[in-house]
Design a protein around this motif. Sequence first.
Motif, PDB file in Angstrom:
ATOM      1  N   LEU A 116      23.695  -2.337  -9.590  1.00 38.49           N
ATOM      2  CA  LEU A 116      23.135  -2.416 -10.937  1.00 38.49           C
ATOM      3  C   LEU A 116      23.401  -3.772 -11.588  1.00 38.49           C
ATOM      4  O   LEU A 116      22.744  -4.131 -12.555  1.00 38.49           O
ATOM      5  N   ALA A 117      24.342  -4.539 -11.063  1.00 38.73           N
ATOM      6  CA  ALA A 117      24.670  -5.842 -11.643  1.00 38.73           C
ATOM      7  C   ALA A 117      23.450  -6.755 -11.647  1.00 38.73           C
ATOM      8  O   ALA A 117      22.596  -6.683 -10.766  1.00 38.73           O
ATOM      9  N   GLY A 118      23.353  -7.578 -12.679  1.00 36.29           N
ATOM     10  CA  GLY A 118      22.251  -8.518 -12.814  1.00 36.29           C
ATOM     11  C   GLY A 118      21.493  -8.310 -14.109  1.00 36.29           C
ATOM     12  O   GLY A 118      21.936  -7.607 -15.012  1.00 36.29           O
ATOM     13  N   LYS A 119      20.338  -8.920 -14.219  1.00 42.33           N
ATOM     14  CA  LYS A 119      19.505  -8.812 -15.419  1.00 42.33           C
ATOM     15  C   LYS A 119      18.935  -7.404 -15.514  1.00 42.33           C
ATOM     16  O   LYS A 119      18.253  -6.944 -14.608  1.00 42.33           O
ATOM     17  N   ARG A 120      19.204  -6.730 -16.620  1.00 39.28           N
ATOM     18  CA  ARG A 120      18.758  -5.362 -16.839  1.00 39.28           C
ATOM     19  C   ARG A 120      18.259  -5.205 -18.271  1.00 39.28           C
ATOM     20  O   ARG A 120      18.321  -6.124 -19.072  1.00 39.28           O
ATOM     21  N   LYS A 121      17.821  -3.995 -18.590  1.00 36.17           N
ATOM     22  CA  LYS A 121      17.342  -3.679 -19.939  1.00 36.17           C
ATOM     23  C   LYS A 121      18.295  -2.677 -20.584  1.00 36.17           C
ATOM     24  O   LYS A 121      18.787  -1.764 -19.921  1.00 36.17           O
ATOM     25  N   LEU A 122      18.519  -2.872 -21.880  1.00 31.46           N
ATOM     26  CA  LEU A 122      19.299  -1.937 -22.682  1.00 31.46           C
ATOM     27  C   LEU A 122      18.351  -1.274 -23.662  1.00 31.46           C
ATOM     28  O   LEU A 122      17.710  -1.940 -24.473  1.00 31.46           O
ATOM     29  N   LEU A 123      18.232   0.034 -23.528  1.00 31.06           N
ATOM     30  CA  LEU A 123      17.408   0.833 -24.426  1.00 31.06           C
ATOM     31  C   LEU A 123      18.350   1.498 -25.417  1.00 31.06           C
ATOM     32  O   LEU A 123      19.317   2.152 -25.023  1.00 31.06           O
ATOM     33  N   ARG A 124      18.083   1.295 -26.708  1.00 31.35           N
ATOM     34  CA  ARG A 124      18.933   1.869 -27.752  1.00 31.35           C
ATOM     35  C   ARG A 124      18.051   2.730 -28.649  1.00 31.35           C
ATOM     36  O   ARG A 124      17.039   2.265 -29.152  1.00 31.35           O
ATOM     37  N   ILE A 125      18.449   3.986 -28.815  1.00 37.27           N
ATOM     38  CA  ILE A 125      17.665   4.965 -29.572  1.00 37.27           C
ATOM     39  C   ILE A 125      18.489   5.433 -30.767  1.00 37.27           C
ATOM     40  O   ILE A 125      19.589   5.962 -30.584  1.00 37.27           O
ATOM     41  N   PHE A 126      17.969   5.227 -31.970  1.00 37.15           N
ATOM     42  CA  PHE A 126      18.646   5.638 -33.205  1.00 37.15           C
ATOM     43  C   PHE A 126      17.964   6.897 -33.721  1.00 37.15           C
ATOM     44  O   PHE A 126      16.775   6.868 -34.041  1.00 37.15           O
ATOM     45  N   ILE A 127      18.713   7.991 -33.779  1.00 35.63           N
ATOM     46  CA  ILE A 127      18.179   9.267 -34.245  1.00 35.63           C
ATOM     47  C   ILE A 127      19.201   9.910 -35.186  1.00 35.63           C
ATOM     48  O   ILE A 127      20.227   9.304 -35.503  1.00 35.63           O
ATOM     49  N   SER A 128      18.945  11.135 -35.578  1.00 32.61           N
ATOM     50  CA  SER A 128      19.852  11.890 -36.438  1.00 32.61           C
ATOM     51  C   SER A 128      20.509  13.006 -35.637  1.00 32.61           C
ATOM     52  O   SER A 128      19.902  13.562 -34.723  1.00 32.61           O
ATOM     53  N   SER A 129      21.716  13.363 -36.027  1.00 38.58           N
ATOM     54  CA  SER A 129      22.402  14.477 -35.366  1.00 38.58           C
ATOM     55  C   SER A 129      21.685  15.802 -35.614  1.00 38.58           C
ATOM     56  O   SER A 129      21.882  16.761 -34.881  1.00 38.58           O
ATOM     57  N   GLU A 130      20.822  15.836 -36.614  1.00 40.15           N
ATOM     58  CA  GLU A 130      20.056  17.044 -36.934  1.00 40.15           C
ATOM     59  C   GLU A 130      18.754  17.149 -36.128  1.00 40.15           C
ATOM     60  O   GLU A 130      18.133  18.207 -36.106  1.00 40.15           O
ATOM     61  N   ASP A 131      18.316  16.070 -35.478  1.00 39.74           N
ATOM     62  CA  ASP A 131      17.059  16.079 -34.727  1.00 39.74           C
ATOM     63  C   ASP A 131      17.147  17.031 -33.541  1.00 39.74           C
ATOM     64  O   ASP A 131      18.162  17.085 -32.838  1.00 39.74           O
ATOM     65  N   ARG A 132      16.044  17.749 -33.320  1.00 39.59           N
ATOM     66  CA  ARG A 132      15.980  18.721 -32.232  1.00 39.59           C
ATOM     67  C   ARG A 132      14.704  18.513 -31.428  1.00 39.59           C
ATOM     68  O   ARG A 132      13.715  18.018 -31.924  1.00 39.59           O
ATOM     69  N   TYR A 133      14.773  18.942 -30.171  1.00 40.33           N
ATOM     70  CA  TYR A 133      13.586  18.964 -29.308  1.00 40.33           C
ATOM     71  C   TYR A 133      13.650  20.248 -28.503  1.00 40.33           C
ATOM     72  O   TYR A 133      14.650  20.511 -27.819  1.00 40.33           O
ATOM     73  N   GLU A 134      12.609  21.050 -28.624  1.00 38.63           N
ATOM     74  CA  GLU A 134      12.541  22.352 -27.948  1.00 38.63           C
ATOM     75  C   GLU A 134      13.793  23.186 -28.198  1.00 38.63           C
ATOM     76  O   GLU A 134      14.348  23.806 -27.291  1.00 38.63           O
ATOM     77  N   GLY A 135      14.281  23.162 -29.439  1.00 35.59           N
ATOM     78  CA  GLY A 135      15.387  24.013 -29.851  1.00 35.59           C
ATOM     79  C   GLY A 135      16.787  23.493 -29.602  1.00 35.59           C
ATOM     80  O   GLY A 135      17.753  24.089 -30.043  1.00 35.59           O
ATOM     81  N   GLU A 136      16.939  22.385 -28.892  1.00 35.59           N
ATOM     82  CA  GLU A 136      18.279  21.873 -28.641  1.00 35.59           C
ATOM     83  C   GLU A 136      18.450  20.505 -29.291  1.00 35.59           C
ATOM     84  O   GLU A 136      17.464  19.829 -29.596  1.00 35.59           O
ATOM     85  N   PRO A 137      19.693  20.104 -29.535  1.00 34.85           N
ATOM     86  CA  PRO A 137      19.901  18.784 -30.128  1.00 34.85           C
ATOM     87  C   PRO A 137      19.195  17.705 -29.301  1.00 34.85           C
ATOM     88  O   PRO A 137      19.276  17.705 -28.067  1.00 34.85           O
ATOM     89  N   LEU A 138      18.506  16.813 -29.992  1.00 34.60           N
ATOM     90  CA  LEU A 138      17.726  15.782 -29.312  1.00 34.60           C
ATOM     91  C   LEU A 138      18.587  14.912 -28.406  1.00 34.60           C
ATOM     92  O   LEU A 138      18.191  14.587 -27.292  1.00 34.60           O
ATOM     93  N   TRP A 139      19.779  14.558 -28.864  1.00 32.80           N
ATOM     94  CA  TRP A 139      20.623  13.698 -28.042  1.00 32.80           C
ATOM     95  C   TRP A 139      21.014  14.388 -26.733  1.00 32.80           C
ATOM     96  O   TRP A 139      21.078  13.738 -25.688  1.00 32.80           O
ATOM     97  N   GLU A 140      21.228  15.705 -26.767  1.00 32.75           N
ATOM     98  CA  GLU A 140      21.546  16.436 -25.534  1.00 32.75           C
ATOM     99  C   GLU A 140      20.333  16.467 -24.607  1.00 32.75           C
ATOM    100  O   GLU A 140      20.463  16.308 -23.393  1.00 32.75           O
ATOM    101  N   TYR A 141      19.163  16.685 -25.184  1.00 34.19           N
ATOM    102  CA  TYR A 141      17.934  16.693 -24.390  1.00 34.19           C
ATOM    103  C   TYR A 141      17.732  15.333 -23.714  1.00 34.19           C
ATOM    104  O   TYR A 141      17.376  15.256 -22.537  1.00 34.19           O
ATOM    105  N   LEU A 142      17.984  14.262 -24.461  1.00 34.55           N
ATOM    106  CA  LEU A 142      17.824  12.916 -23.899  1.00 34.55           C
ATOM    107  C   LEU A 142      18.779  12.687 -22.736  1.00 34.55           C
ATOM    108  O   LEU A 142      18.397  12.106 -21.713  1.00 34.55           O
ATOM    109  N   LEU A 143      20.021  13.147 -22.859  1.00 34.43           N
ATOM    110  CA  LEU A 143      20.982  12.988 -21.754  1.00 34.43           C
ATOM    111  C   LEU A 143      20.527  13.729 -20.505  1.00 34.43           C
ATOM    112  O   LEU A 143      20.623  13.207 -19.392  1.00 34.43           O
ATOM    113  N   LYS A 144      20.026  14.943 -20.682  1.00 30.99           N
ATOM    114  CA  LYS A 144      19.518  15.701 -19.533  1.00 30.99           C
ATOM    115  C   LYS A 144      18.334  14.987 -18.895  1.00 30.99           C
ATOM    116  O   LYS A 144      18.201  14.939 -17.672  1.00 30.99           O
TER     117      LYS A 144
END
Length: 114
Positions: free
Chosen positions: A4-32
């Motif tokens: 993985l070393a070398g030139k890469r991209k950093l994706l940063r997503i700013f959301i709210s702890s209250e945001d949900r997707y399909e009933g679960e916390p959005l941040w948990e959905y994103l990790l899955k």
Amino acid sequence: MRGLAGKRKLLRIFISSEDRYEGEPLWEYLLKLVKDKGLAGATVFKAAAGIGAHSELKTFTVWRLSQDLPIVVEIIDREEKIEEFLKVLDEIIEEGLVVLEDVEVISYRHRSEK
């Protein structure tokens, strides 16, 4: 994954702890989703305070039962993998900020399984 070393991209997503997707916390959905898509990994940060999309101050108070706090999800990987992830992300994020920047990974190590 030392490759993985070398030139890469950093994706940063700013959301709210209250945001949900399909009933679960959005941040948990994103990790899955990160795991399912085979990305190198992700880290979730919960902020103490922030100003969101509606210029509304979001902060911790002991008097509230529900805390609507800023969440930042960071993902680093190769450009191609991040670009593919962005296509899926566009369908999921209803409100928030998504930024992409160039980074250089110096080292990415993990313990070997024994």
